[in-house]
Design a protein around this motif. Sequence first.
Motif, PDB file in Angstrom:
ATOM      1  N   LEU A  14       0.865  -1.061  -0.041  1.00 32.97           N
ATOM      2  CA  LEU A  14       0.134   0.064   0.003  1.00 32.97           C
ATOM      3  C   LEU A  14       0.926   1.249   0.077  1.00 32.97           C
ATOM      4  O   LEU A  14       1.785   1.208   0.676  1.00 32.97           O
ATOM      5  N   PRO A  15       0.478   2.276  -0.376  1.00 29.36           N
ATOM      6  CA  PRO A  15       1.440   3.599  -0.791  1.00 29.36           C
ATOM      7  C   PRO A  15       1.159   4.519   0.504  1.00 29.36           C
ATOM      8  O   PRO A  15       0.171   4.178   1.227  1.00 29.36           O
ATOM      9  N   PRO A  16       2.251   4.957   0.858  1.00 26.05           N
ATOM     10  CA  PRO A  16       2.363   5.661   2.204  1.00 26.05           C
ATOM     11  C   PRO A  16       1.189   6.603   2.321  1.00 26.05           C
ATOM     12  O   PRO A  16       0.701   7.143   1.296  1.00 26.05           O
ATOM     13  N   LYS A  17       0.665   6.962   3.500  1.00 29.72           N
ATOM     14  CA  LYS A  17      -0.314   7.842   3.597  1.00 29.72           C
ATOM     15  C   LYS A  17       0.398   9.248   3.401  1.00 29.72           C
ATOM     16  O   LYS A  17       1.508   9.747   3.740  1.00 29.72           O
ATOM     17  N   PRO A  18      -0.304  10.086   2.921  1.00 32.24           N
ATOM     18  CA  PRO A  18       0.302  11.468   2.308  1.00 32.24           C
ATOM     19  C   PRO A  18       0.448  12.184   3.809  1.00 32.24           C
ATOM     20  O   PRO A  18      -0.280  12.074   4.657  1.00 32.24           O
ATOM     21  N   LYS A  19       1.363  13.222   3.870  1.00 29.74           N
ATOM     22  CA  LYS A  19       1.702  13.890   4.936  1.00 29.74           C
ATOM     23  C   LYS A  19       0.893  15.119   5.039  1.00 29.74           C
ATOM     24  O   LYS A  19       0.449  15.458   4.018  1.00 29.74           O
ATOM     25  N   ARG A  20       0.514  15.178   6.367  1.00 24.72           N
ATOM     26  CA  ARG A  20      -0.702  16.178   6.507  1.00 24.72           C
ATOM     27  C   ARG A  20       0.084  17.454   6.571  1.00 24.72           C
ATOM     28  O   ARG A  20      -0.713  18.478   6.713  1.00 24.72           O
ATOM     29  N   LEU A  21       1.302  17.522   7.127  1.00 26.48           N
ATOM     30  CA  LEU A  21       1.608  18.807   7.191  1.00 26.48           C
ATOM     31  C   LEU A  21       3.041  18.986   6.743  1.00 26.48           C
ATOM     32  O   LEU A  21       4.371  19.538   7.166  1.00 26.48           O
ATOM     33  N   PRO A  22       3.199  18.823   5.257  1.00 29.69           N
ATOM     34  CA  PRO A  22       4.290  18.807   4.484  1.00 29.69           C
ATOM     35  C   PRO A  22       4.999  20.082   4.531  1.00 29.69           C
ATOM     36  O   PRO A  22       4.467  21.136   4.202  1.00 29.69           O
ATOM     37  N   GLU A  48       6.104  13.125  12.214  1.00 27.34           N
ATOM     38  CA  GLU A  48       5.696  12.181  11.276  1.00 27.34           C
ATOM     39  C   GLU A  48       4.805  12.578  10.202  1.00 27.34           C
ATOM     40  O   GLU A  48       4.668  11.996   9.135  1.00 27.34           O
ATOM     41  N   SER A  49       4.317  13.708  10.260  1.00 26.74           N
ATOM     42  CA  SER A  49       3.431  14.244   9.300  1.00 26.74           C
ATOM     43  C   SER A  49       3.941  15.313   8.383  1.00 26.74           C
ATOM     44  O   SER A  49       3.293  15.997   7.571  1.00 26.74           O
ATOM     45  N   GLY A  50       5.336  15.513   8.383  1.00 24.97           N
ATOM     46  CA  GLY A  50       6.095  16.262   7.672  1.00 24.97           C
ATOM     47  C   GLY A  50       6.620  17.589   7.899  1.00 24.97           C
ATOM     48  O   GLY A  50       7.170  18.468   7.361  1.00 24.97           O
ATOM     49  N   ALA A  51       6.364  17.933   9.368  1.00 24.52           N
ATOM     50  CA  ALA A  51       6.775  19.267  10.020  1.00 24.52           C
ATOM     51  C   ALA A  51       8.060  19.281  10.343  1.00 24.52           C
ATOM     52  O   ALA A  51       8.603  18.182  10.723  1.00 24.52           O
ATOM     53  N   TYR A  52       8.583  20.522  10.511  1.00 29.16           N
ATOM     54  CA  TYR A  52       9.737  20.720  11.052  1.00 29.16           C
ATOM     55  C   TYR A  52       9.270  21.261  12.618  1.00 29.16           C
ATOM     56  O   TYR A  52       8.408  22.351  12.601  1.00 29.16           O
ATOM     57  N   VAL A  53       9.781  20.752  13.549  1.00 28.03           N
ATOM     58  CA  VAL A  53       9.117  21.012  14.940  1.00 28.03           C
ATOM     59  C   VAL A  53      10.167  21.600  15.840  1.00 28.03           C
ATOM     60  O   VAL A  53      11.455  21.180  15.799  1.00 28.03           O
TER      61      VAL A  53
END
Length: 284
Positions: free
Chosen positions: A10-18, A41-46
């Motif tokens: 299955l393709p990875p889930k799209p990042k919600r905060l790219p 994990e959702s693509g953000a820089y924290v």
Amino acid sequence: MDSTGTAHVLPPKPKRLPGKVAVVTGGARGIGAATAKAFAESGAYVVIADILDEPGEKLADSIGARYIHCDVSVESDVERAVQLALDWKGRLDIMFNNAGIGGPCGSITNLKTEQLMALLEVNLFGVVHGIKYAARAMIKGKHGGSIICSSSSAAVMGGLASHAYTMSKDAILGVARTTACELGVHGIRVNCILPHGVPSELLLDPYRVLMGNPDLQPEDVTKIVGERASLIKGRGGTMEDVAQSVLFLASDESGFITAHNLVIDGGYTVANNLLSFIYQDFKD
């Protein structure tokens, strides 16, 4: 696996905060840590801002984030946390004002003003500082943003916490509403989360006192809370439940939501599960 026996990945889930940039106060442990992980994990820089340096730095290293020592009651500390995000990535998209402390218990007749002020400096003024400097950065950046503030179920239901703590969390709702009105024209949304009974370090000690059990563990609190909610018996709230709610408010999926109080309580504050037996007339 299809009819030919070929396995399909299955393709990875799209990042919600790219590519989004977020600051999380009180991010070294508990709800803040769970949210910092969910953001990363959702693509953000924290940027993790906390006074707990060792766990904060360890968490930051593990998720590719940045850590900064930050006492939210000190306005310049919050300003520096926001500036770190700007220096690192040139923008700020998300501010999660999560840092908070418990308050003095006891009768209102014995409440000491100095204790109340010490609590407000963190729980309320810390949120004001966060909104202030996040708003400045977001307005200057001209790309909008999402500010989320941690309140509590105690803000909408009496008798759940001390007078001082309840006061501080209720006041957060007011400042979030007024700033949402002001900042909306800049595309900045301001919302609150109101968790209930989540077994963070802040909640464990009061429950240990309440239950008369100094050895009470997080899973015990989860079970106690779950028995009083309106969902499946024993299904209490987790820090990950709260983190996913914050993630939703931080993402573009909630783009038309502002000045909202998202209660995360399994229905506890609005539904009386004690009388649920009156509905039990269905038999398999």
